[in-house]
Motif scaffolding. Structure first.
Motif, PDB file in Angstrom:
ATOM      1  N   GLY A  57     -66.552 101.621  97.471  1.00 18.55           N
ATOM      2  CA  GLY A  57     -65.165 101.193  97.266  1.00 18.55           C
ATOM      3  C   GLY A  57     -64.963  99.739  97.638  1.00 18.55           C
ATOM      4  O   GLY A  57     -64.285  98.986  96.923  1.00 18.55           O
ATOM      5  N   ALA A  58     -65.559  99.295  98.738  1.00 17.63           N
ATOM      6  CA  ALA A  58     -65.439  97.900  99.152  1.00 17.63           C
ATOM      7  C   ALA A  58     -66.103  96.980  98.137  1.00 17.63           C
ATOM      8  O   ALA A  58     -65.554  95.922  97.797  1.00 17.63           O
ATOM      9  N   LEU A  59     -67.262  97.366  97.629  1.00 16.59           N
ATOM     10  CA  LEU A  59     -67.932  96.553  96.617  1.00 16.59           C
ATOM     11  C   LEU A  59     -67.129  96.507  95.320  1.00 16.59           C
ATOM     12  O   LEU A  59     -67.044  95.463  94.674  1.00 16.59           O
ATOM     13  N   TYR A  60     -66.529  97.610  94.950  1.00 16.00           N
ATOM     14  CA  TYR A  60     -65.732  97.640  93.727  1.00 16.00           C
ATOM     15  C   TYR A  60     -64.531  96.706  93.841  1.00 16.00           C
ATOM     16  O   TYR A  60     -64.265  95.906  92.952  1.00 16.00           O
ATOM     17  N   PHE A  61     -63.785  96.822  94.937  1.00 12.09           N
ATOM     18  CA  PHE A  61     -62.593  96.006  95.083  1.00 12.09           C
ATOM     19  C   PHE A  61     -62.926  94.536  95.359  1.00 12.09           C
ATOM     20  O   PHE A  61     -62.127  93.652  95.061  1.00 12.09           O
ATOM     21  N   ALA A  62     -64.098  94.257  95.905  1.00  5.85           N
ATOM     22  CA  ALA A  62     -64.486  92.872  96.171  1.00  5.85           C
ATOM     23  C   ALA A  62     -64.942  92.167  94.905  1.00  5.85           C
ATOM     24  O   ALA A  62     -64.780  90.954  94.782  1.00  5.85           O
ATOM     25  N   THR A  63     -65.484  92.898  93.952  1.00  3.45           N
ATOM     26  CA  THR A  63     -66.042  92.252  92.765  1.00  3.45           C
ATOM     27  C   THR A  63     -65.170  92.396  91.527  1.00  3.45           C
ATOM     28  O   THR A  63     -65.509  91.828  90.496  1.00  3.45           O
ATOM     29  N   ARG A  64     -64.086  93.133  91.604  1.00  2.00           N
ATOM     30  CA  ARG A  64     -63.259  93.274  90.397  1.00  2.00           C
ATOM     31  C   ARG A  64     -62.503  91.977  90.125  1.00  2.00           C
ATOM     32  O   ARG A  64     -62.226  91.193  91.036  1.00  2.00           O
ATOM     33  N   GLU A  65     -62.166  91.772  88.879  1.00  4.66           N
ATOM     34  CA  GLU A  65     -61.489  90.558  88.462  1.00  4.66           C
ATOM     35  C   GLU A  65     -59.986  90.736  88.641  1.00  4.66           C
ATOM     36  O   GLU A  65     -59.383  91.654  88.099  1.00  4.66           O
ATOM     37  N   ILE A  66     -59.377  89.841  89.378  1.00  2.00           N
ATOM     38  CA  ILE A  66     -57.937  89.908  89.611  1.00  2.00           C
ATOM     39  C   ILE A  66     -57.263  89.025  88.566  1.00  2.00           C
ATOM     40  O   ILE A  66     -57.622  87.859  88.415  1.00  2.00           O
ATOM     41  N   PRO A  67     -56.291  89.569  87.833  1.00  2.00           N
ATOM     42  CA  PRO A  67     -55.636  88.755  86.801  1.00  2.00           C
ATOM     43  C   PRO A  67     -54.823  87.628  87.439  1.00  2.00           C
ATOM     44  O   PRO A  67     -54.275  87.768  88.523  1.00  2.00           O
ATOM     45  N   THR A  68     -54.757  86.509  86.727  1.00  3.30           N
ATOM     46  CA  THR A  68     -53.994  85.377  87.254  1.00  3.30           C
ATOM     47  C   THR A  68     -52.510  85.694  87.172  1.00  3.30           C
ATOM     48  O   THR A  68     -52.041  86.308  86.200  1.00  3.30           O
ATOM     49  N   PRO A  69     -51.744  85.271  88.158  1.00  3.35           N
ATOM     50  CA  PRO A  69     -50.310  85.580  88.139  1.00  3.35           C
ATOM     51  C   PRO A  69     -49.589  84.801  87.035  1.00  3.35           C
ATOM     52  O   PRO A  69     -49.913  83.652  86.757  1.00  3.35           O
ATOM     53  N   VAL A  70     -48.631  85.457  86.415  1.00  2.47           N
ATOM     54  CA  VAL A  70     -47.842  84.838  85.353  1.00  2.47           C
ATOM     55  C   VAL A  70     -46.612  84.209  86.001  1.00  2.47           C
ATOM     56  O   VAL A  70     -45.939  84.847  86.799  1.00  2.47           O
ATOM     57  N   PRO A  71     -46.284  82.960  85.668  1.00  5.01           N
ATOM     58  CA  PRO A  71     -45.084  82.341  86.240  1.00  5.01           C
ATOM     59  C   PRO A  71     -43.830  83.145  85.902  1.00  5.01           C
ATOM     60  O   PRO A  71     -43.755  83.802  84.866  1.00  5.01           O
ATOM     61  N   VAL A  72     -42.830  83.044  86.769  1.00  5.75           N
ATOM     62  CA  VAL A  72     -41.618  83.846  86.631  1.00  5.75           C
ATOM     63  C   VAL A  72     -40.896  83.530  85.318  1.00  5.75           C
ATOM     64  O   VAL A  72     -40.433  84.441  84.636  1.00  5.75           O
ATOM     65  N   LYS A  73     -40.797  82.257  84.957  1.00  7.03           N
ATOM     66  CA  LYS A  73     -40.095  81.904  83.717  1.00  7.03           C
ATOM     67  C   LYS A  73     -40.805  82.488  82.496  1.00  7.03           C
ATOM     68  O   LYS A  73     -40.171  83.007  81.582  1.00  7.03           O
ATOM     69  N   GLN A  74     -42.118  82.418  82.482  1.00 10.16           N
ATOM     70  CA  GLN A  74     -42.875  82.951  81.349  1.00 10.16           C
ATOM     71  C   GLN A  74     -42.742  84.471  81.284  1.00 10.16           C
ATOM     72  O   GLN A  74     -42.618  85.050  80.212  1.00 10.16           O
ATOM     73  N   ARG A  75     -42.726  85.132  82.436  1.00  8.66           N
ATOM     74  CA  ARG A  75     -42.566  86.579  82.477  1.00  8.66           C
ATOM     75  C   ARG A  75     -41.189  86.982  81.970  1.00  8.66           C
ATOM     76  O   ARG A  75     -41.037  87.924  81.200  1.00  8.66           O
ATOM     77  N   ALA A  76     -40.153  86.234  82.365  1.00  7.86           N
ATOM     78  CA  ALA A  76     -38.799  86.532  81.915  1.00  7.86           C
ATOM     79  C   ALA A  76     -38.675  86.297  80.416  1.00  7.86           C
ATOM     80  O   ALA A  76     -37.992  87.039  79.712  1.00  7.86           O
ATOM     81  N   ARG A  77     -39.330  85.256  79.902  1.00  5.96           N
ATOM     82  CA  ARG A  77     -39.288  84.958  78.473  1.00  5.96           C
ATOM     83  C   ARG A  77     -39.935  86.099  77.690  1.00  5.96           C
ATOM     84  O   ARG A  77     -39.456  86.505  76.644  1.00  5.96           O
ATOM     85  N   ARG A  78     -41.029  86.647  78.198  1.00  9.10           N
ATOM     86  CA  ARG A  78     -41.705  87.759  77.520  1.00  9.10           C
ATOM     87  C   ARG A  78     -40.824  89.001  77.468  1.00  9.10           C
ATOM     88  O   ARG A  78     -40.846  89.751  76.504  1.00  9.10           O
ATOM     89  N   GLN A  79     -40.084  89.204  78.523  1.00  4.37           N
ATOM     90  CA  GLN A  79     -39.254  90.406  78.599  1.00  4.37           C
ATOM     91  C   GLN A  79     -37.871  90.189  77.987  1.00  4.37           C
ATOM     92  O   GLN A  79     -37.062  91.103  77.957  1.00  4.37           O
ATOM     93  N   GLY A  80     -37.563  88.982  77.539  1.00  2.00           N
ATOM     94  CA  GLY A  80     -36.280  88.710  76.903  1.00  2.00           C
ATOM     95  C   GLY A  80     -35.142  88.599  77.887  1.00  2.00           C
ATOM     96  O   GLY A  80     -33.982  88.845  77.538  1.00  2.00           O
ATOM     97  N   ARG A  81     -35.436  88.249  79.134  1.00  2.00           N
ATOM     98  CA  ARG A  81     -34.377  88.180  80.143  1.00  2.00           C
ATOM     99  C   ARG A  81     -34.177  86.753  80.646  1.00  2.00           C
ATOM    100  O   ARG A  81     -33.701  86.544  81.741  1.00  2.00           O
ATOM    101  N   GLU A  82     -34.527  85.773  79.870  1.00  3.59           N
ATOM    102  CA  GLU A  82     -34.404  84.401  80.313  1.00  3.59           C
ATOM    103  C   GLU A  82     -32.918  84.000  80.324  1.00  3.59           C
ATOM    104  O   GLU A  82     -32.168  84.318  79.413  1.00  3.59           O
ATOM    105  N   ARG A  83     -32.529  83.326  81.390  1.00  7.93           N
ATOM    106  CA  ARG A  83     -31.148  82.857  81.483  1.00  7.93           C
ATOM    107  C   ARG A  83     -30.936  81.651  80.586  1.00  7.93           C
ATOM    108  O   ARG A  83     -31.774  80.752  80.540  1.00  7.93           O
ATOM    109  N   SER A  84     -29.845  81.650  79.882  1.00 10.76           N
ATOM    110  CA  SER A  84     -29.541  80.482  79.062  1.00 10.76           C
ATOM    111  C   SER A  84     -28.721  79.502  79.869  1.00 10.76           C
ATOM    112  O   SER A  84     -27.849  79.874  80.648  1.00 10.76           O
TER     113      SER A  84
END
Length: 85
Positions: A57-84
């Motif tokens: 379990g330690a080897l699995y969690f140590a070597t798995r690829e962690i996705p890069t975080p998406v900026p908040v504005k880009q995430r809101a734009r994807r979900q259609g919740r961007e403030r105008s």
């Protein structure tokens, strides 16, 4: 040759069933297995598997690829919740 192997296998099966079916010895064997040291023996039997599971379990969690975080504005734009503005 084949007959000797077959005879030995059959004799082994018959001897094993006769020994495990002994009505006199069975309560003594069960009492010896389920004595006050049962839980400690069970823990010592299971411990190598738990340690191996921890290492895997330690080897699995140590070597798995962690996705890069998406900026908040880009995430809101994807979900259609961007403030105008």
């Amino acid at each position: 040759m084949k007959q000797g192997i077959l005879t030995g296998f059959t004799t082994g099966l018959l001897a094993a069933t006769a020994a495990s079916a002994c009505p006199t010895c069975r309560p003594d064997v069960a009492a010896a297995i389920l004595d006050e040291h049962f839980w400690s023996r069970l823990l010592l039997t299971v411990q190598p598997f738990l340690i191996l599971l921890l290492i895997v379990g330690a080897l699995y969690f140590a070597t798995r690829e962690i996705p890069t975080p998406v900026p908040v504005k880009q995430r809101a734009r994807r979900q259609g919740r961007e403030r105008s503005r």
